[in-house]
Structure formats: structure tokens, C-alpha cells
Design a protein around this motif. Structure first.
Motif, PDB file in Angstrom:
ATOM      1  N   ASN A  27      12.957  13.539  31.758  1.00 18.62           N
ATOM      2  CA  ASN A  27      13.096  13.297  30.179  1.00 18.62           C
ATOM      3  C   ASN A  27      14.123  13.280  29.325  1.00 18.62           C
ATOM      4  O   ASN A  27      14.334  13.901  28.313  1.00 18.62           O
ATOM      5  N   VAL A  28      15.255  13.150  30.120  1.00 21.12           N
ATOM      6  CA  VAL A  28      16.413  13.053  29.557  1.00 21.12           C
ATOM      7  C   VAL A  28      16.908  11.560  29.318  1.00 21.12           C
ATOM      8  O   VAL A  28      16.771  10.564  29.996  1.00 21.12           O
ATOM      9  N   GLY A  29      17.309  11.371  28.010  1.00 20.31           N
ATOM     10  CA  GLY A  29      17.832  10.263  27.353  1.00 20.31           C
ATOM     11  C   GLY A  29      19.180  10.149  27.188  1.00 20.31           C
ATOM     12  O   GLY A  29      19.911  11.401  27.294  1.00 20.31           O
ATOM     13  N   PHE A  30      20.070   9.165  26.761  1.00 23.38           N
ATOM     14  CA  PHE A  30      21.431   8.929  26.604  1.00 23.38           C
ATOM     15  C   PHE A  30      21.994   8.545  25.450  1.00 23.38           C
ATOM     16  O   PHE A  30      21.422   7.750  24.859  1.00 23.38           O
ATOM     17  N   PHE A  31      23.046   8.863  25.145  1.00 25.32           N
ATOM     18  CA  PHE A  31      23.803   8.118  24.143  1.00 25.32           C
ATOM     19  C   PHE A  31      25.085   7.759  24.741  1.00 25.32           C
ATOM     20  O   PHE A  31      25.709   8.187  26.019  1.00 25.32           O
ATOM     21  N   GLY A  32      25.873   6.722  24.158  1.00 25.05           N
ATOM     22  CA  GLY A  32      27.057   6.119  24.474  1.00 25.05           C
ATOM     23  C   GLY A  32      27.804   5.344  23.619  1.00 25.05           C
ATOM     24  O   GLY A  32      27.310   5.381  22.395  1.00 25.05           O
ATOM     25  N   PHE A  33      28.998   4.664  23.915  1.00 29.68           N
ATOM     26  CA  PHE A  33      29.819   4.150  23.107  1.00 29.68           C
ATOM     27  C   PHE A  33      30.232   4.779  21.836  1.00 29.68           C
ATOM     28  O   PHE A  33      30.078   4.487  20.397  1.00 29.68           O
ATOM     29  N   PHE A  34      30.388   6.148  21.919  1.00 31.73           N
ATOM     30  CA  PHE A  34      30.448   7.001  20.826  1.00 31.73           C
ATOM     31  C   PHE A  34      31.918   7.173  20.179  1.00 31.73           C
ATOM     32  O   PHE A  34      32.882   7.499  21.104  1.00 31.73           O
ATOM     33  N   ASP A  35      32.135   6.419  19.230  1.00 34.04           N
ATOM     34  CA  ASP A  35      33.416   6.561  18.314  1.00 34.04           C
ATOM     35  C   ASP A  35      33.264   6.579  16.846  1.00 34.04           C
ATOM     36  O   ASP A  35      32.461   6.063  16.547  1.00 34.04           O
ATOM     37  N   THR A  36      34.061   7.406  16.425  1.00 34.26           N
ATOM     38  CA  THR A  36      33.956   7.997  15.005  1.00 34.26           C
ATOM     39  C   THR A  36      35.227   8.272  14.482  1.00 34.26           C
ATOM     40  O   THR A  36      36.173   8.709  15.272  1.00 34.26           O
ATOM     41  N   VAL A  37      35.547   8.174  13.006  1.00 33.20           N
ATOM     42  CA  VAL A  37      36.618   8.728  12.631  1.00 33.20           C
ATOM     43  C   VAL A  37      36.328  10.621  12.593  1.00 33.20           C
ATOM     44  O   VAL A  37      35.490  11.013  12.996  1.00 33.20           O
ATOM     45  N   ASP A  38      37.626  11.116  12.000  1.00 35.79           N
ATOM     46  CA  ASP A  38      37.545  12.794  12.163  1.00 35.79           C
ATOM     47  C   ASP A  38      36.582  13.025  11.071  1.00 35.79           C
ATOM     48  O   ASP A  38      37.213  13.620  10.032  1.00 35.79           O
ATOM     49  N   ASP A  39      35.453  13.101  11.148  1.00 40.20           N
ATOM     50  CA  ASP A  39      34.597  13.582  10.061  1.00 40.20           C
ATOM     51  C   ASP A  39      33.185  14.044  10.693  1.00 40.20           C
ATOM     52  O   ASP A  39      32.475  13.386  11.509  1.00 40.20           O
ATOM     53  N   GLU A  40      33.237  15.265  10.745  1.00 45.31           N
ATOM     54  CA  GLU A  40      32.015  16.129  11.308  1.00 45.31           C
ATOM     55  C   GLU A  40      30.408  15.648  10.660  1.00 45.31           C
ATOM     56  O   GLU A  40      29.541  15.430  11.415  1.00 45.31           O
ATOM     57  N   HIS A  41      30.543  15.046   9.233  1.00 43.10           N
ATOM     58  CA  HIS A  41      29.315  14.612   8.813  1.00 43.10           C
ATOM     59  C   HIS A  41      28.998  13.130   9.523  1.00 43.10           C
ATOM     60  O   HIS A  41      27.733  12.952   9.833  1.00 43.10           O
ATOM     61  N   VAL A  42      29.900  12.371   9.630  1.00 46.13           N
ATOM     62  CA  VAL A  42      29.567  11.013  10.271  1.00 46.13           C
ATOM     63  C   VAL A  42      29.281  11.325  11.887  1.00 46.13           C
ATOM     64  O   VAL A  42      28.194  10.699  12.258  1.00 46.13           O
ATOM     65  N   ALA A  43      29.929  12.141  12.442  1.00 42.03           N
ATOM     66  CA  ALA A  43      29.439  12.107  14.049  1.00 42.03           C
ATOM     67  C   ALA A  43      28.192  12.834  13.948  1.00 42.03           C
ATOM     68  O   ALA A  43      27.345  12.290  14.847  1.00 42.03           O
ATOM     69  N   ARG A  44      27.980  13.722  13.242  1.00 40.38           N
ATOM     70  CA  ARG A  44      26.495  14.735  13.231  1.00 40.38           C
ATOM     71  C   ARG A  44      25.424  13.313  12.949  1.00 40.38           C
ATOM     72  O   ARG A  44      24.176  13.430  13.638  1.00 40.38           O
TER      73      ARG A  44
END
Length: 378
Positions: A85-102
Motif C-alpha cells: 500500500n505504497v503510493g508515489f509522488f513525482g515531478f516535484f519542483d517548487t520555489v524555496d517556500d516551505e508553505h508551497v512545498a508542504r
């Protein structure tokens, strides 16, 4: 205010594609992948991954600007093999902002949790047989074909969202050159065995050659961490993709008494010649790409597959096979004017493979990290 927008796979991905121009604007090492390649990989009608997988994508918007992206996906081949029951995330790109990433990661977690997944792992774009990991070391050199590049802060943002390292993968830089005596002896020993035949892939027999590679890959890699077998239709897509870029001299199939025993496939590092295309093949990008491939040539490559069937790998007589393949690929690269290549990825704890690569003279120069996090209480 932060706005997270969800889009279906195969839908309008304009923002998803173009957000990298904002994130990597000041990074001279970044090379934007071709939009057509990313679009095809995210299109259920074009990527056979979706015959055993499903997913969605999200973009983050703030003050009228797209500032991040992520995918969430489930691979039923992984579930069939591991039942974890492991799912995945990918194509993760973000500006340097913890709020956006979270926020992006939380949306991916929710999508997976709603589909009964208990843990999330990534980045995998889209599964372990495609682009893998977040770059955490080796930011001073550009990415090679089908390997990721990230800003130095991105791994930290993933960790601040509660993720921990699951596994590191290494990229090795190998300089094409003269072979050392040990490798030359392996070449001589293998070539002297009458039961062994070695040939390159051929464009005339590409479909059957890729079918052989599929058989060997699914056998040789089957005990690797996170391994998921490649399907026949995924191999067919690989064959279609190889038609434009394949360089026969840096591909090898080894048979022993007529039985496929080992395979090695390297590809020209087209990232070397697409930086100024900014992801666009049309109207003039395709002409530039073909001219550079056919006339100017590519000076670097990436070894994407090297494997030996288990029954032969454990046979002492054929112990030199792996060293032989590295030597043969070196010689093929030299023949077509290549000066260096990236070997990998390799698993951090695959001591035998990593030791062999070091003995060939390669230097570990990049580390790609896969993270994991529980998304339900266990």
C-alpha cells in the motif's frame, strides 16, 4: 493566497510544464526537458504505465504566478509485487517556500490516502523505471538524459514536510579512455570463449532486440530494492523511443550457447544539445536537434541498463562478464567520439556493483534521494 489546482493526467498541463522556468531561472546547470516528452509521459493514451497505474497532477499558484508542481500516482505492478500500500509522488519542483512545498505534498498524500494507500514514496516520475529521486548532491553539473536536477533547497523542503530518506541512488561519472589491464584481460577472456557471442542492437531488429533486453532486465534486476518489472508494452514504447536516438555502438547483447545472457544499453545524452530549445521542438527545435545528433554528434552518454541473467551471474566461469560489458561500452563510446558518460543510477547499498564501477575508474558525482512517509497511523 496559495491556490492548489488539480488537473487530470492527459489534460491541459501548460502551467505544469512552464513552472520550471520560474523555479530554475537562476540555475545555469538546469536543462529543461522536451515538453513533448513530458506531455507523452503524463498522457494515459501514450504512456503504457497507465495500463497498470493511475495518477493526477497538481500545480501551486500564488499572486498570479505558478510556483510549484507535483504528481501523485499508484502503480498496480508495484502493489501486485509488494502488497505494501505504497503510493508515489513525482515531478516535484517548487520555489524555496516551505508553505508551497508542504501544500503540494499534502494534496498528493490526500489523493493517495483516499485510494487506501498507507505510505507515500518519491520522487518517482512516474515509477522506478523512469526518472527517480531528488538530487541532494552534485548540483554543480547539468543533468543527463532521464535523470533529475533540483535546487539545493528542495530536499530540505521534503524533509520539513515530515519525510525521511528511504534510499539513495548514485550517479557515476566515467571518462572514456584507455582500459586498465584487468579490463583488457576480461575482454580477451570473454571473447575467447567459443560459446559466447556479442552483438550490438540493430535498427532492423530493434523490436526483437528490445524484447531480449526486457527479458534480461526483468531477470537481472529482480532482486533490486523497489524493482518493478517492465511490461511488454513499456518495452515496445522503449523501442519506438530508441529509433531516433539509439547509437548501436553503445549497446550490447551477449548470448551463451544461443541463450540471452547479458545486456548493456547506453544512450547519447541529448540533454547536451537541447538546452537552448527551452523544451520546444517546434517549429525549429526538431531541425536543430536532428542536425546536432546526425552532424555535430553528442560527446556524452548515459548507461541506462547493464544486467546479467542470474543463472550466469552466479557461474564462476562467466565472472568477467560485467567487467567485459563496461570495457565494451567504453570502446563503443570511443568509437563514436564520446568523451564521458554517466553510469547509473546504482543503489547505495549494492556494494558489488559500486565496487566494480569504482574499479573501472568512475567517480561518484551525484546522489539522488528517494523519501518516504506514512500517511495513515500504523
Amino acid at each position: 493566497m496559495l491556490d492548489i489546482r488539480q488537473s487530470p493526467m492527459g489534460g491541459n498541463i501548460h502551467h505544469f510544464l512552464n513552472v520550471v522556468d520560474t523555479i530554475y531561472r537562476d540555475d545555469p546547470r538546469y536543462i529543461r526537458p522536451l515538453d513533448m516528452d513530458i506531455s507523452d509521459r503524463l498522457n494515459p493514451k501514450k504512456n503504457p504505465f497507465f495500463e497498470h497505474g493511475e495518477g493526477t497532477l497538481y500545480t501551486a499558484h500564488q499572486n498570479g504566478l505558478c510556483v510549484g508542481r507535483i504528481t501523485a500516482q499508484i502503480d498496480r505492478e508495484h502493489q501486485r509485487r509488494y502488497k505494501d500500500n505504497v503510493g508515489f509522488f513525482g515531478f516535484f519542483d517548487t520555489v524555496d517556500d516551505e508553505h508551497v512545498a508542504r501544500a503540494l505534498l499534502e494534496h498528493a498524500e490526500t489523493w493517495l490516502r483516499d485510494r487506501s494507500m498507507k505510505r507515500i514514496r518519491g520522487p518517482l516520475s512516474l515509477n522506478i523505471n523512469e526518472e527517480l529521486g531528488c538530487l541532494v548532491d552534485g548540483f554543480d553539473s547539468p543533468p543527463v538524459l532521464m535523470n533529475p536536477h533540483h535546487r539545493p533547497y528542495q530536499g530540505g523542503l521534503i524533509e520539513k514536510a515530515g519525510y525521511e530518506k528511504a534510499k539513495d541512488f548514485f550517479g557515476w561519472r566515467y571518462e572514456v579512455g584507455e582500459l586498465n589491464p584487468r579490463v583488457r584481460k576480461a575482454l580477451q577472456d570473454i571473447e575467447a570463449m567459443p560459446e559466447i557471442a556479442v552483438r550490438s542492437f540493430s535498427k532492423k531488429t530493434l523490436a526483437s532486440d528490445v524484447a531480449i533486453a526486457l527479458e534480461l532486465f526483468n531477470d537481472a534486476w529482480s532482486e533490486n530494492w523497489g524493482f518493478v518489472p517492465m511490461t511488454t508494452k513499456e518495452a515496445d514504447k522503449m523501442a519506438a523511443d530508441l529509433k531516433m536516438f539509439m547509437v548501436p555502438e553503445i549497446t550490447k547483447i551477449v548470448t551463451i550457447d544461443g541463450e540471452p545472457a547479458a545486456v548493456a544499453i547506453a544512450l547519447p545524452n541529448v540533454n547536451e544539445i537541447i538546452g537552448d530549445l527551452r523544451g520546444k521542438l517546434f517549429p525549429l527545435g526538431i531541425v536543430k536537434l536532428l542536425w546536432r545528433l546526425k552532424v555535430e554528434g553528442v560527446k556524452s552518454g548515459r548507461l541506462i541498463i547493464l544486467g546479467i541473467k542470474k543463472k550466469f551471474r552466479m557461474h564462476r566461469k562467466y565472472a568477467p562478464l560485467s567487467v567485459y560489458l563496461y570495457g565494451a561500452m567504453n570502446n563503443g563510446g570511443k568509437q563514436v567520439g564520446m568523451t564521458w558518460g554517466e553510469l547509473g543510477w546504482t543503489l547505495e547499498d549494492n556494494a558489488a556493483v559500486n565496487t566494480g564501477i569504482k574499479m573501472m575508474g568512475a567517480k561518484k558525482y551525484k546522489t539522488y534521494r528517494v523519501y518516504e512517509k506514512p500517511i495513515v497511523k500504523e
